[in-house]
Design a protein around this motif. Structure first.
Motif, mmCIF file in Angstrom:
data_model
loop_
_atom_site.group_PDB
_atom_site.id
_atom_site.type_symbol
_atom_site.label_atom_id
_atom_site.label_comp_id
_atom_site.label_asym_id
_atom_site.label_seq_id
_atom_site.Cartn_x
_atom_site.Cartn_y
_atom_site.Cartn_z
ATOM 1 N N LEU A 190 29.827 18.557 29.138
ATOM 2 C CA LEU A 190 28.998 18.028 30.215
ATOM 3 C C LEU A 190 28.831 19.038 31.346
ATOM 4 O O LEU A 190 27.757 19.111 31.966
ATOM 5 C CB LEU A 190 29.609 16.733 30.752
ATOM 6 C CG LEU A 190 29.445 15.495 29.865
ATOM 7 C CD1 LEU A 190 30.270 14.336 30.412
ATOM 8 C CD2 LEU A 190 27.972 15.084 29.764
ATOM 9 N N VAL A 191 29.873 19.823 31.620
ATOM 10 C CA VAL A 191 29.759 20.873 32.640
ATOM 11 C C VAL A 191 28.714 21.894 32.218
ATOM 12 O O VAL A 191 27.860 22.309 33.013
ATOM 13 C CB VAL A 191 31.128 21.550 32.865
ATOM 14 C CG1 VAL A 191 30.969 22.802 33.725
ATOM 15 C CG2 VAL A 191 32.095 20.580 33.534
ATOM 16 N N ARG A 192 28.760 22.310 30.937
ATOM 17 C CA ARG A 192 27.763 23.262 30.434
ATOM 18 C C ARG A 192 26.360 22.659 30.497
ATOM 19 O O ARG A 192 25.391 23.336 30.851
ATOM 20 C CB ARG A 192 28.080 23.647 28.988
ATOM 21 C CG ARG A 192 29.330 24.496 28.827
ATOM 22 C CD ARG A 192 29.519 24.875 27.381
ATOM 23 N NE ARG A 192 30.670 25.734 27.194
ATOM 24 C CZ ARG A 192 31.051 26.204 26.015
ATOM 25 N NH1 ARG A 192 30.362 25.875 24.929
ATOM 26 N NH2 ARG A 192 32.108 26.978 25.903
ATOM 27 N N LEU A 193 26.270 21.395 30.144
ATOM 28 C CA LEU A 193 24.978 20.720 30.160
ATOM 29 C C LEU A 193 24.443 20.606 31.589
ATOM 30 O O LEU A 193 23.238 20.771 31.828
ATOM 31 C CB LEU A 193 25.110 19.339 29.528
ATOM 32 C CG LEU A 193 23.821 18.552 29.252
ATOM 33 C CD1 LEU A 193 22.872 19.372 28.401
ATOM 34 C CD2 LEU A 193 24.160 17.247 28.554
ATOM 35 N N TYR A 225 20.232 17.051 24.953
ATOM 36 C CA TYR A 225 21.219 16.348 25.768
ATOM 37 C C TYR A 225 22.116 15.468 24.887
ATOM 38 O O TYR A 225 23.347 15.529 24.962
ATOM 39 C CB TYR A 225 20.484 15.490 26.804
ATOM 40 C CG TYR A 225 21.323 15.034 27.978
ATOM 41 C CD1 TYR A 225 21.172 15.618 29.214
ATOM 42 C CD2 TYR A 225 22.261 14.008 27.843
ATOM 43 C CE1 TYR A 225 21.918 15.198 30.308
ATOM 44 C CE2 TYR A 225 23.011 13.594 28.916
ATOM 45 C CZ TYR A 225 22.843 14.193 30.153
ATOM 46 O OH TYR A 225 23.594 13.773 31.210
ATOM 47 N N ARG A 226 21.486 14.677 24.026
ATOM 48 C CA ARG A 226 22.246 13.747 23.178
ATOM 49 C C ARG A 226 23.094 14.481 22.158
ATOM 50 O O ARG A 226 24.228 14.067 21.865
ATOM 51 C CB ARG A 226 21.286 12.780 22.481
ATOM 52 C CG ARG A 226 20.416 11.979 23.442
ATOM 53 C CD ARG A 226 19.715 10.838 22.743
ATOM 54 N NE ARG A 226 18.940 11.273 21.602
ATOM 55 C CZ ARG A 226 17.670 11.647 21.655
ATOM 56 N NH1 ARG A 226 17.037 11.658 22.817
ATOM 57 N NH2 ARG A 226 17.018 12.001 20.567
ATOM 58 N N ALA A 227 22.575 15.592 21.612
ATOM 59 C CA ALA A 227 23.336 16.350 20.614
ATOM 60 C C ALA A 227 24.578 16.979 21.223
ATOM 61 O O ALA A 227 25.653 16.987 20.607
ATOM 62 C CB ALA A 227 22.445 17.421 19.994
ATOM 63 N N MET A 228 24.449 17.484 22.439
ATOM 64 C CA MET A 228 25.608 18.094 23.090
ATOM 65 C C MET A 228 26.656 17.048 23.453
ATOM 66 O O MET A 228 27.864 17.283 23.300
ATOM 67 C CB MET A 228 25.161 18.851 24.335
ATOM 68 C CG MET A 228 24.396 20.133 24.030
ATOM 69 S SD MET A 228 24.073 21.116 25.506
ATOM 70 C CE MET A 228 25.747 21.490 26.040
ATOM 71 N N VAL A 229 26.217 15.891 23.930
ATOM 72 C CA VAL A 229 27.160 14.813 24.232
ATOM 73 C C VAL A 229 27.872 14.356 22.969
ATOM 74 O O VAL A 229 29.094 14.131 22.961
ATOM 75 C CB VAL A 229 26.427 13.632 24.904
ATOM 76 C CG1 VAL A 229 27.337 12.418 25.012
ATOM 77 C CG2 VAL A 229 25.930 14.038 26.292
ATOM 78 N N ASP A 230 27.128 14.228 21.874
ATOM 79 C CA ASP A 230 27.722 13.827 20.598
ATOM 80 C C ASP A 230 28.749 14.849 20.134
ATOM 81 O O ASP A 230 29.843 14.490 19.669
ATOM 82 C CB ASP A 230 26.616 13.661 19.553
ATOM 83 C CG ASP A 230 27.158 13.182 18.213
ATOM 84 O OD1 ASP A 230 27.779 12.090 18.176
ATOM 85 O OD2 ASP A 230 26.966 13.887 17.207
ATOM 86 N N GLY A 257 22.509 29.172 22.717
ATOM 87 C CA GLY A 257 23.844 29.588 23.139
ATOM 88 C C GLY A 257 24.715 28.410 23.554
ATOM 89 O O GLY A 257 25.902 28.336 23.206
ATOM 90 N N ILE A 258 24.145 27.463 24.284
ATOM 91 C CA ILE A 258 24.899 26.285 24.722
ATOM 92 C C ILE A 258 25.288 25.420 23.521
ATOM 93 O O ILE A 258 26.410 24.913 23.432
ATOM 94 C CB ILE A 258 24.077 25.480 25.735
ATOM 95 C CG1 ILE A 258 23.910 26.274 27.029
ATOM 96 C CG2 ILE A 258 24.728 24.141 26.039
ATOM 97 C CD1 ILE A 258 22.996 25.625 28.044
#
Length: 404
Positions: free
Chosen positions: A148-151, A131-136, A277-278
C-alpha cells in the motif's frame, strides 16, 4: 453487517442521503429513526459493477481523493490496526460523500469475510486493475502495508505528473482562447464598422481589404453555422475514433509525427516502466505484471507491442529481448531492463528507468510548450497586422487621390 444506502427526511423536512451499516434493512431503518430521521428508501449498497448505474455514478471519485485514501490506508495498516478498524477510521474523517460510501461498503464486505481486493473489485471505476492486483498480491504475501505504501507513492507521482501537464497547458490554452476571442471580435464588430465608411468612395478597394470584408461578412452571416459545423466535426471525429481499429491507425500515425512522437513514447514508456516495476516488486509474476502494466499504456500501437512481448516471454524469451523485437520502446529502457534481468534487480532498474523517463518527459513538455507559445503569439500578430493593413490601405489610397 452490511452497508445500506438510504434517503430520509430530517426534522425540518430536508432530504438526507448516505450509507449506514446494519445487519438488515429493518435494523438500518431503526438506526435512522433513532437519529431523528424518517426513512424513505433503504437499499443494499452491495451492487455488482454495472447492475446499478446510479450507484456507479455516485461512486466516481478523483485521483487526488483515491491517492489520499491510499496513503491513509497504508499508514494505518502499517501501524498494526485491524483492517475493519482502519476502514472505519478513514470513513469517519472522509469529507467526500462518494468515497465515504465506497469505504463503508468495502468495510462491510471485509466484515463478511471477503478480502480487501475482492471488496475493491466492486468499484472498478474507482480502483483500477493495477490497484486491485497490488492489493491482492499484498494480502497473499502478508505484506499489505508495504504494498500500500508503494501504491500510495505511485498514485502521488501520477497525480503530480497530471498536475504538471495541466499547469503547463494552462497558459497556452488561455492564450489561444484570448487570441481567438480578440480576432473574432475584430472581424465581426470592428472591421464591418470601419469598412462601411468606404462604401461611398466609388473606388476599387485593395485586394487585402476585399478579402477581409469577405471573411468578415461570412463570419457575421454564418458564424453560428460555422460553430455548429465545428461541433459536428468534433463529434464525427469522436465517433470515428470510437472503433478500436480506427483508433489503432490514429495512434500509429501519432508515433510518426516529428514533434509529438518522442513526447508520446516518453510519456507512455514512463507509465509502463513504473507500473511494471511496482508490480514485479509486489510479488506478482512477470506475465501477470506485463498483462496489468499494459493497461496504463493508452497508445494502442505501444500496447500491442507490450502484448506481443508478453507472448514471447511466455514462450521463454527474456523481457528485454522481447520488447526489443516488438519495437516502439526507447533503447535506453531496453538496455536497463536487460541489465536488471542479468543482475537480478529488475524492479530497481525499471523504477530507475521510469525516473529517467520522467525527467526527459518534463524537459520535452517544457520544450513543446515553449515552442507552442511563440507560434500562437506570432500567428495572432500576423492576423491582427493583416486586419490593420486592410483598414489602413483604403485610407492611404483616399489620401493619395485627394492629393492629386
Amino acid at each position: 453487517m452490511s452497508a445500506w444506502e438510504y434517503s430520509a427526511l430530517d426534522a425540518q423536512g430536508g432530504k438526507r442521503k448516505g450509507v449506514i451499516e446494519a445487519d438488515s434493512g429493518r435494523a438500518a431503518r431503526q438506526q435512522l429513526r433513532e437519529k431523528g430521521l424518517m426513512p424513505i428508501a433503504v437499499e443494499s449498497a452491495h451492487r455488482k459493477s454495472g447492475s446499478n448505474k446510479k450507484w456507479q455514478l455516485s461512486a466516481k471519485v478523483s485521483l487526488r481523493d483515491v491517492t489520499l485514501f491510499t496513503r491513509q490506508l497504508a499508514t494505518l495498516v502499517e501501524s498494526g490496526l485491524p483492517l475493519e478498524e482502519v476502514l472505519q477510521a478513514i470513513a469517519r474523517q472522509t469529507d467526500h460523500k462518494g468515497l465515504n460510501r465506497i469505504i463503508i461498503a468495502v468495510r462491510s464486505r471485509v466484515l463478511e469475510g471477503h478480502t480487501l481486493a475482492d471488496a475493491l473489485s466492486e468499484f472498478p471505476k474507482t480502483f483500477n486493475e493495477l490497484y486491485r492486483a497490488m492489493v491482492d498480491a499484498g494480502e497473499k504475501s502478508g505484506t499489505l502495508g508495504t504494498v500500500l505504501v508503494r501504491l500510495a507513492e505511485h498514485s502521488e507521482r501520477l497525480h503530480q505528473l497530471r498536475g504538471k501537464i495541466q499547469l503547463a497547458l494552462l497558459y497556452p490554452t488561455a492564450l489561444t482562447l484570448v487570441a481567438v476571442a480578440v480576432i473574432t471580435l475584430l472581424m465581426t464588430y470592428v472591421v464591418p464598422k470601419v469598412v462601411s465608411q468606404f462604401d461611398h468612395v466609388g473606388q476599387t478597394l485593395p485586394w487585402l481589404t476585399r478579402w477581409m470584408i469577405f471573411i468578415s461578412d461570412g463570419l457575421v452571416a454564418y458564424g453560428v453555422f460555422i460553430l455548429l459545423a465545428l461541433v459536428c466535426v468534433v463529434l464525427f471525429v469522436k465517433w470515428l475514433l470510437s472503433r478500436e481499429s480506427r483508433r489503432f491507425v490514429w495512434h500509429r500515425m501519432q508515433l510518426r509525427l516529428p514533434l509529438v512522437a518522442g513526447f508520446i513514447v516518453c510519456q507512455q514508456t514512463l507509465q509502463f516502466a513504473r507500473t511494471l516495476g511496482i508490480l514485479v516488486g509486489s510479488g506478482l509474476d512477470l506475465l501477470q505484471s506485463l498483462s496489468i502494466a499494459s493497461t496504463p499504456v493508452t497508445n494502442l500501437c505501444l500496447r500491442k507491442s507490450v502484448q506481443q512481448a508478453s507472448e514471447r516471454v511466455r514462450e521463454g524469451g527474456s523481457l528485454a529481448r522481447s520488447l526489443e523485437q516488438s519495437g516502439g520502446f526507447p533503447p535506453m529502457l531496453i538496455y536497463m531492463i536487460a541489465s536488471g534481468e542479468q543482475s537480478g534487480e529488475l524492479e530497481q532498474m525499471l523504477i530507475r528507468s521510469a525516473q529517467n523517463q520522467e525527467v526527459e518527459f518534463e524537459s520535452r513538455l517544457a520544450w513543446l510548450i515553449g515552442l507552442f507559445e511563440p507560434i500562437i503569439i506570432l500567428t495572432m500578430g500576423v492576423i491582427v497586422l493583416a486586419i490593420v493593413l486592410a483598414i489602413l490601405l483604403p485610407i492611404l489610397q483616399l489620401n493619395n487621390l485627394t492629393g492629386i
